[in-house]
Design an enzyme around this catalytic site. Structure first.
Site, PDB file in Angstrom:
ATOM      1  N   ASP A  37      11.349  22.828  27.966  1.00 22.85           N
ATOM      2  CA  ASP A  37      12.635  22.465  28.549  1.00 22.85           C
ATOM      3  C   ASP A  37      12.651  21.092  29.195  1.00 22.85           C
ATOM      4  OD1 ASP A  37      15.360  23.071  29.678  1.00 22.85           O
ATOM      5  OD2 ASP A  37      14.220  22.834  31.533  1.00 22.85           O
ATOM      6  N   ASP A  66       7.900  20.589  32.338  1.00 26.71           N
ATOM      7  CA  ASP A  66       6.940  21.693  32.334  1.00 26.71           C
ATOM      8  C   ASP A  66       6.758  22.184  30.899  1.00 26.71           C
ATOM      9  OD1 ASP A  66       9.301  23.126  31.755  1.00 26.71           O
ATOM     10  OD2 ASP A  66       9.654  23.500  33.888  1.00 26.71           O
ATOM     11  N   TYR A  92      17.733  28.453  35.741  1.00 30.34           N
ATOM     12  CA  TYR A  92      18.935  28.304  34.917  1.00 30.34           C
ATOM     13  C   TYR A  92      19.811  29.548  35.081  1.00 30.34           C
ATOM     14  CZ  TYR A  92      17.183  24.089  32.667  1.00 30.34           C
ATOM     15  OH  TYR A  92      16.742  22.805  32.418  1.00 30.34           O
ATOM     16  N   GLU A 101      13.015  13.891  36.545  1.00 30.97           N
ATOM     17  CA  GLU A 101      12.720  14.856  35.490  1.00 30.97           C
ATOM     18  C   GLU A 101      13.804  14.843  34.405  1.00 30.97           C
ATOM     19  OE1 GLU A 101      10.956  19.346  34.954  1.00 30.97           O
ATOM     20  OE2 GLU A 101      12.299  18.988  36.654  1.00 30.97           O
TER      21      GLU A 101
END
Length: 618
Positions: free
Chosen positions: A164, A167, A323, A570
């Protein structure tokens, strides 16, 4: 003695001994000779009648071509001329081929196309599973090769898909949304991808994702009772322990167990996955077997989502932390619309345009997040998508009323993006604050830019010069300028003069929150905690993750290029998918949208006449 007409002497003897038979025979011979002379053509006569010295001269001066006589001199001159011209032409062609050519170079690519090439590379860097040779990301290798098999409660092949973000977790919810967005952009702008030389690349990216999604449920069945929601875990609140957030290690070096999360009532996830497969089936419509497989999977998922109501991220679960889905009715509208376009089955359109479902999705609520399109809320995207149906096909009754409502709401949302109406704040540098100053804003910005640019193209294709915001009329150029302003901000036209797309421009983030990019590929396998030194290092990442759009600046246009602060540095799949869609819509090739491909499975529409009015009563 008489002269023989053929040139020799002829004597007639008067001797008494000549008999009547002899004279008769001589006369017959003369008659035959005369007849023969009449049958000779002119050429033969000329030869025969010419004098002994003239015959050779005539033969030398003329050439018989069968159908005509031509002067030998003229014939030789003609043949020589033809041969000379042929040699000259051949010599010129040889010279032309030998001399180096200086072709006019093609026009330089615009900034959006240049950024597009890089943005697509981010997906190559996020691949899980066996990496293909042409992946072109040297610091990545095979990873996640035991996904699904290592979980004793699952024991199935879940290898593949995409990580995703920074990570190594595979979240199906945002991954599916990313694939839907990429497919939508290909359906609308296929010609632009071809012109940029990226059509095969993006189709490969989409197929990598959909191949994985097909593994996460029984895609060959008509009815299912579960789907995989997530591979890997990130919750660190329960104490230290090896998982994808506690550890800082390259995906290739993961040796801890990665759990698999399944859900049995997850309408939001199932409907988003159905949308992803349905949209991709249109992208791959020329590969009938694969397209049919995608459509079948989409039908099965949507049926499951309608039958087993519930959110995929219940409170306290790992998905809810990262999420969390707030609603599933927006996915019903979104998934139903995509399945209608993929199949032409009006039952899906009927569901997507049901006023009650639209109401539960928030179509009539308003509120601070109205008009914000994201991995969680697909209502705005659905409104734009179904406005397209009304603009180009106008299906009429019984869909017209809700489609007109969606169309009007789309216009209002486009108005809300404009700074003059102050529905959303804008930073001093010009970035729209769709998430109201909360962190990680760019993923929402690129989605709005894509919808604005796309809707402008819809209006142009429908020969509509603009739209109204109340009494004020705005041209489609206003929408495009808004989209360009937002994307330009991301590419470096901001107070920090920094591009937020890694590898684009001369100044961009160097400390991206990303495990694979921050740990060198030096043959050393770093343990779960052993990689922390790379997480905490102040040095730039040893590997450049080209094309990654980071989370973005704060509400004051400030940005901290710090690896440990994921709210700034990120990148995510969903964010980059929106970036790709916005870039291709704004790229310099002025081909507009492809009006027809989205409707390729939709049969001709013959609107049902509305019911007659009730009988008049006095």
């Amino acid at each position: 003695m008489f002269r023989d007409p053929w040139g020799g002497p002829m004597e007639i003897s008067n001797a008494d001994s000549a008999t009547d038979d002899d004279r008769s025979r001589n006369l017959n011979e003369l008659d035959r000779s005369a007849l023969l002379r009449q049958q000779l053509d002119e050429t033969q006569q000329s030869w025969l009648l010419a004098g002994p010295g003239d015959v050779g001269k005539k033969k030398n001066k003329q050439i018989d071509l069968g159908c005509m006589l031509i002067s030998r001199k003229l014939f030789m001159w003609t043949v020589g001329t033809i041969l000379g011209v042929g040699v000259l032409v051949g010599l010129i062609m040889l010279i032309v081929k030998t001399i180096p050519h200086h072709h006019k170079p093609p026009p330089p690519e615009d900034q959006y196309t240049k950024a597009l090439h890089k943005a697509l590379m981010f997906f190559n860097a996020q691949r899980s599973g066996p990496i293909p040779r042409h992946n072109n990301v040297s610091w990545r290798g095979n990873s996640g090769m035991k996904d699904g098999f290592s979980d004793s409660s699952i024991k199935r092949n879940l290898v593949g898909g995409y990580y995703d973000a920074g990570d190594a977790i595979k979240f199906n919810f945002p991954m599916s949304f990313a694939m839907t967005m990429l497919s939508w952009s290909v359906i609308e702008y296929k010609a632009k991808y071809e012109a940029a030389g990226e059509l095969d690349h993006i189709k490969e990216i989409i197929k990598w994702g959909t191949d994985y999604l097909l593994k996460t449920f029984n895609s060959s069945a008509d009815t299912i009772d579960r789907i995989v929601a997530q591979v890997g875990a990130g919750d660190t609140s329960k104490g230290p322990g090896p998982n994808d957030h506690y550890c800082w290690t390259r995906p290739e070096d993961i040796d801890y167990t990665r759990p698999v999360y399944e859900c049995h009532s997850c309408s939001d996830l199932a409907s988003e996955m159905a949308a992803a497969l349905a949209a991709a089936s249109i992208v791959f419509k020329d590969s009938k077997t694969y397209s049919d497989k995608l459509v079948h999977g989409a039908r099965t998922l949507f049926k499951f989502g309608r039958g087993q109501r519930g959110r995929y991220s219940p409170s306290g679960s790992d998905p809810a932390i990262f999420y969390n889905s707030t609603n599933y009715y927006d996915e019903y509208v979104w998934g139903g619309a995509w399945l209608y376009f993929a199949t032409g089955n009006t039952s899906y359109l009927t569901l997507a345009t049901t006023p009650g479902i639209a109401k539960h999705a928030g179509a009539f609520w308003g509120g601070p997040d109205y008009g914000v399109f994201s991995w969680d809320n697909k209502l705005t995207g659905s409104q734009v998508l179904l406005s397209r149906l009304r603009l180009f096909l106008s299906p009429g009754y019984p869909y017209e009323e809700i489609l007109r409502t969606f169309h009007n709401q789309t216009g209002n949302i486009m108005c809300s993006y404009l700074p003059v109406y102050r529905s959303f704040n804008h930073t001093k540098g010009g970035m729209i604050e769709l998430n109201h100053g909360r962190p990680q804003p760019l993923q929402y910005v690129v989605n709005a830019a894509f919808l604005a640019s796309l809707y402008a193209d819809y209006l142009d294709a429908a020969d509509t010069p603009g739209w109204y915001c109340g009494p004020t009329f705005y041209s489609t150029d206003v929408l495009r300028n808004f989209a360009k302003r937002q994307v330009d901000y991301i590419l470096g036209d901001n107070p920090r003069k920094m591009s937020y797309v890694v590898g684009y421009g001369s100044k961009y983030p160097k400390h991206v929150h990303h495990r694979g990019a921050s740990i060198p590929k030096n043959g050393v396998k770093y343990s779960c905690k052993g990689g922390w030194k790379w997480r905490d290092s102040k040095k730039p990442n040893p590997n450049t993750i080209v094309g990654a759009m980071v989370a973005g600046p704060d509400r004051h246009d400030g940005f901290k290029d710090v690896r440990t602060n994921y709210n700034y540095t990120e990148p995510t799949l969903a964010g980059n998918a929106g970036l790709v869609a916005a870039l291709i819509s704004l790229s310099g090739v002025t081909t507009g949208i492809d009006k027809n491909t989205l409707f390729s499975a939709v049969p001709p529409m013959f609107p049902t006449p509305p019911p007659p009015p009730a009988a008049w009563k006095p």
